[in-house]
Design an enzyme around this catalytic site. Structure first.
Site, PDB file in Angstrom:
ATOM      1  N   ASN A   1      -5.722   2.735 -12.148  1.00 35.30           N
ATOM      2  CA  ASN A   1      -4.141   1.739 -12.198  1.00 35.30           C
ATOM      3  C   ASN A   1      -3.090   2.420 -11.938  1.00 35.30           C
ATOM      4  O   ASN A   1      -2.839   3.044 -13.387  1.00 35.30           O
ATOM      5  CB  ASN A   1      -4.419   0.272 -13.077  1.00 35.30           C
ATOM      6  CG  ASN A   1      -3.742  -0.795 -12.050  1.00 35.30           C
ATOM      7  OD1 ASN A   1      -3.632  -0.978 -11.146  1.00 35.30           O
ATOM      8  ND2 ASN A   1      -3.122  -1.572 -13.228  1.00 35.30           N
TER       9      ASN A   1
ATOM     10  N   HIS B   1       0.908   1.099 -12.690  1.00 34.93           N
ATOM     11  CA  HIS B   1       1.870  -0.006 -12.995  1.00 34.93           C
ATOM     12  C   HIS B   1       3.015  -0.066 -13.153  1.00 34.93           C
ATOM     13  O   HIS B   1       3.253   1.472 -14.023  1.00 34.93           O
ATOM     14  CB  HIS B   1       1.039  -0.569 -14.990  1.00 34.93           C
ATOM     15  CG  HIS B   1       1.665  -2.178 -15.496  1.00 34.93           C
ATOM     16  ND1 HIS B   1       1.125  -2.813 -14.490  1.00 34.93           N
ATOM     17  CD2 HIS B   1       2.646  -1.916 -16.243  1.00 34.93           C
ATOM     18  CE1 HIS B   1       2.088  -4.172 -15.126  1.00 34.93           C
ATOM     19  NE2 HIS B   1       3.145  -3.528 -16.214  1.00 34.93           N
TER      20      HIS B   1
ATOM     21  N   LYS C   1      -8.145 -15.957  -9.074  1.00 36.68           N
ATOM     22  CA  LYS C   1      -9.221 -15.198 -10.229  1.00 36.68           C
ATOM     23  C   LYS C   1     -10.336 -14.060  -8.845  1.00 36.68           C
ATOM     24  O   LYS C   1     -10.059 -14.131  -7.936  1.00 36.68           O
ATOM     25  CB  LYS C   1     -10.338 -16.641 -10.193  1.00 36.68           C
ATOM     26  CG  LYS C   1     -11.745 -16.445 -10.909  1.00 36.68           C
ATOM     27  CD  LYS C   1     -12.051 -17.701 -10.872  1.00 36.68           C
ATOM     28  CE  LYS C   1     -14.116 -17.406 -11.107  1.00 36.68           C
ATOM     29  NZ  LYS C   1     -14.856 -18.924 -10.918  1.00 36.68           N
TER      30      LYS C   1
ATOM     31  N   GLY D   1       1.002  -1.049  -0.008  1.00 43.17           N
ATOM     32  CA  GLY D   1      -0.063   0.170   0.178  1.00 43.17           C
ATOM     33  C   GLY D   1       0.630   1.655  -0.043  1.00 43.17           C
ATOM     34  O   GLY D   1       0.610   2.232   0.179  1.00 43.17           O
ATOM     35  N   SER D   2       1.480   1.130  -0.141  1.00 47.52           N
ATOM     36  CA  SER D   2       2.710   2.541  -0.395  1.00 47.52           C
ATOM     37  C   SER D   2       2.618   3.301  -1.183  1.00 47.52           C
ATOM     38  O   SER D   2       2.357   4.820  -1.122  1.00 47.52           O
ATOM     39  CB  SER D   2       4.363   2.673  -0.846  1.00 47.52           C
ATOM     40  OG  SER D   2       4.644   1.787  -2.047  1.00 47.52           O
ATOM     41  N   ASN D   3       1.520   3.235  -2.704  1.00 47.94           N
ATOM     42  CA  ASN D   3       1.190   3.717  -3.239  1.00 47.94           C
ATOM     43  C   ASN D   3      -0.670   4.669  -2.331  1.00 47.94           C
ATOM     44  O   ASN D   3      -0.354   5.893  -2.941  1.00 47.94           O
ATOM     45  CB  ASN D   3       0.517   2.935  -4.752  1.00 47.94           C
ATOM     46  CG  ASN D   3       1.760   3.064  -5.590  1.00 47.94           C
ATOM     47  OD1 ASN D   3       2.062   4.477  -6.606  1.00 47.94           O
ATOM     48  ND2 ASN D   3       2.485   1.671  -6.024  1.00 47.94           N
TER      49      ASN D   3
ATOM     50  N   MET E   1      -3.987  -7.459  -6.965  1.00 45.16           N
ATOM     51  CA  MET E   1      -3.318  -8.382  -8.451  1.00 45.16           C
ATOM     52  C   MET E   1      -3.896  -8.900  -8.814  1.00 45.16           C
ATOM     53  O   MET E   1      -4.415 -10.045  -9.334  1.00 45.16           O
ATOM     54  CB  MET E   1      -2.438  -8.861  -7.119  1.00 45.16           C
ATOM     55  CG  MET E   1      -1.213  -8.633  -6.829  1.00 45.16           C
ATOM     56  SD  MET E   1      -0.759  -7.017  -8.325  1.00 45.16           S
ATOM     57  CE  MET E   1       0.669  -8.090  -8.800  1.00 45.16           C
ATOM     58  N   ARG E   2      -5.829  -8.567  -8.842  1.00 43.16           N
ATOM     59  CA  ARG E   2      -6.440  -9.952  -9.767  1.00 43.16           C
ATOM     60  C   ARG E   2      -6.941  -8.721 -10.618  1.00 43.16           C
ATOM     61  O   ARG E   2      -7.555  -7.391 -10.325  1.00 43.16           O
ATOM     62  CB  ARG E   2      -7.687 -10.078  -8.879  1.00 43.16           C
ATOM     63  CG  ARG E   2      -7.225 -10.783  -7.638  1.00 43.16           C
ATOM     64  CD  ARG E   2      -7.971 -11.513  -6.518  1.00 43.16           C
ATOM     65  NE  ARG E   2      -7.886 -11.888  -5.863  1.00 43.16           N
ATOM     66  CZ  ARG E   2      -7.724 -13.344  -5.279  1.00 43.16           C
ATOM     67  NH1 ARG E   2      -8.475 -14.397  -5.956  1.00 43.16           N
ATOM     68  NH2 ARG E   2      -7.125 -13.878  -4.144  1.00 43.16           N
TER      69      ARG E   2
HETATM   70  C1  GAR Z   1       3.482  -1.326  -7.295  1.00 46.09           C
HETATM   71  O1  GAR Z   1       5.206  -1.140  -7.522  1.00 46.09           O
HETATM   72  C2  GAR Z   1       2.019  -1.469  -8.485  1.00 46.09           C
HETATM   73  O2  GAR Z   1       2.818  -0.866  -9.299  1.00 46.09           O
HETATM   74  C3  GAR Z   1       1.961  -2.825  -8.718  1.00 46.09           C
HETATM   75  O3  GAR Z   1       2.132  -3.604  -7.548  1.00 46.09           O
HETATM   76  C4  GAR Z   1       2.748  -2.594  -6.588  1.00 46.09           C
HETATM   77  C5  GAR Z   1       2.041  -2.152  -5.492  1.00 46.09           C
HETATM   78  O4  GAR Z   1       3.139  -1.817  -4.464  1.00 46.09           O
HETATM   79  N1  GAR Z   1       1.222  -3.366  -9.391  1.00 46.09           N
HETATM   80  C6  GAR Z   1       1.203  -4.536 -10.334  1.00 46.09           C
HETATM   81  O5  GAR Z   1       1.806  -5.180 -10.711  1.00 46.09           O
HETATM   82  C7  GAR Z   1      -0.129  -3.926 -11.439  1.00 46.09           C
HETATM   83  N2  GAR Z   1       0.188  -4.744 -12.334  1.00 46.09           N
HETATM   84  P1  GAR Z   1       2.129  -1.245  -3.058  1.00 46.09           P
HETATM   85  O6  GAR Z   1       1.137  -1.891  -2.134  1.00 46.09           O
HETATM   86  O7  GAR Z   1       2.957  -0.952  -1.761  1.00 46.09           O
HETATM   87  O8  GAR Z   1       1.396   0.642  -3.611  1.00 46.09           O
END
Ligand code: GAR
Length: 193
Positions: free
Chosen positions: A108, A110, A64, A11-13, A91-92
Site C-alpha cells: 500500500n 500511504h 466495509k 489512480g495517479s499512483n 479506501m477499504r
Molecule cells: C494517495 O495520496 C494515497 O497515498 C492515498 O490516497 C491517494 C490516492 O491518490 N491513500 C490513502 O490515504 C490510504 N490510506 P491516487 O488515486 O491519485 O493514486
C-alpha cells in the site's frame, strides 16, 4: 512481475506505475485493475491503457470490505495471474480472506511517514498537528490500519502557508516516485530467492 491494482479514486499512483513500466524503469505488467467505486477515474485510466478492469461489489456498504467481496477479489486477481497486489488509493481495509490469498504480497502507499498519521486524510492530520515535515510510505499490508512493515519512505517538508491541497500535491510527487521504486525492490528481492 505481474501486478494487480486496487483503487477507489483518481489512480495517479497507478499512472506512475504504468509510466515507469512504459519508460522501461520497472519490469512489470499490470494485469488487472479493480475498484470498489464504479465512477473512479482509475477505471477510466485502466480502460484507456487496454488493461482489464472491473468493479468490486461491496453491497452498498460505505467503508466495509465484505468477506465475500474479498474472496471474489482474490479469485479475480488469481485468475489474472497476479503475483503482487498494489493498493493505490484503495479506501477499504483489507482483511483475512484477501490477505490469506496473497500472504506477504499486498502493498500500500500511504501519504504520511508511518507510523505517524495512519488512516484517512493523513496530509490534513499532519497540517492540523503542525509538524514541520511529513512524507509518504510504501508498506506491506497486514490486518491493522496502515501498520505493516515499511518498504520505502521519504520525508516531505510542510511549508509555511500550506493548504491541504498544496501539501497533498507535494506528497503525491514523492508517492509517484517511491511506489514504482518499492515494486522494483520487491521484484529484485523475489528474483534473488
Ligand atoms: C494517495 O495520496 C494515497 O497515498 C492515498 O490516497 C491517494 C490516492 O491518490 N491513500 C490513502 O490515504 C490510504 N490510506 P491516487 O488515486 O491519485 O493514486
Amino acid at each position: 512481475m505481474t501486478l494487480g491494482i486496487l483503487g477507489s479514486g483518481s489512480g495517479s499512483n497507478m499512472q506512475a506505475i504504468l509510466d515507469a513500466i512504459a519508460s522501461g524503469t520497472l519490469d512489470a505488467r499490470v494485469a488487472l485493475v479493480l475498484s470498489d467505486n464504479p465512477d473512479a477515474y482509475i477505471l477510466e485510466r485502466a480502460r484507456s491503457h487496454g488493461i482489464e478492469s472491473g468493479v468490486i461489489d461491496c453491497h452498498g456498504f460505505r467503508t466495509k470490505f465484505p468477506g465475500d467481496a474479498q474472496r471474489e477479489t482474490a479469485n479475480r486477481l488469481k485468475a489474472a495471474g497476479v503475483e503482487l497486489v498494489c493498493l493505490a488509493g484503495f479506501m477499504r481495509m483489507v482483511k483475512r480472506p484477501l490477505l490469506e490469498a496473497f500472504p506477504g504480497r499486498i502493498i500500500n502507499i500511504h501519504p504520511a511517514l508511518l507510523p505517524a498519521f495512519p488512516g484517512l486524510e493523513a496530509w490534513k492530520q499532519a497540517l492540523d498537528a503542525g509538524v514541520p515535515e511529513t512524507g509518504a510510505t510504501v508498506h506491506y499490508v497486514d490486518e491493522g490500519m496502515d501498520t505493516g512493515p515499511v518498504i520505502l519512505q521519504e520525508t516531505v517538508p510542510v511549508l509555511h502557508g500550506d493548504t491541504t491541497e498544496t501539501l497533498h500535491a507535494r506528497i503525491q510527487k514523492v508517492e509517484h516516485r517511491i511506489y514504482p521504486a518499492a515494486i522494483r525492490l520487491i521484484a529484485a528481492r523475489s528474483a534473488v530467492r
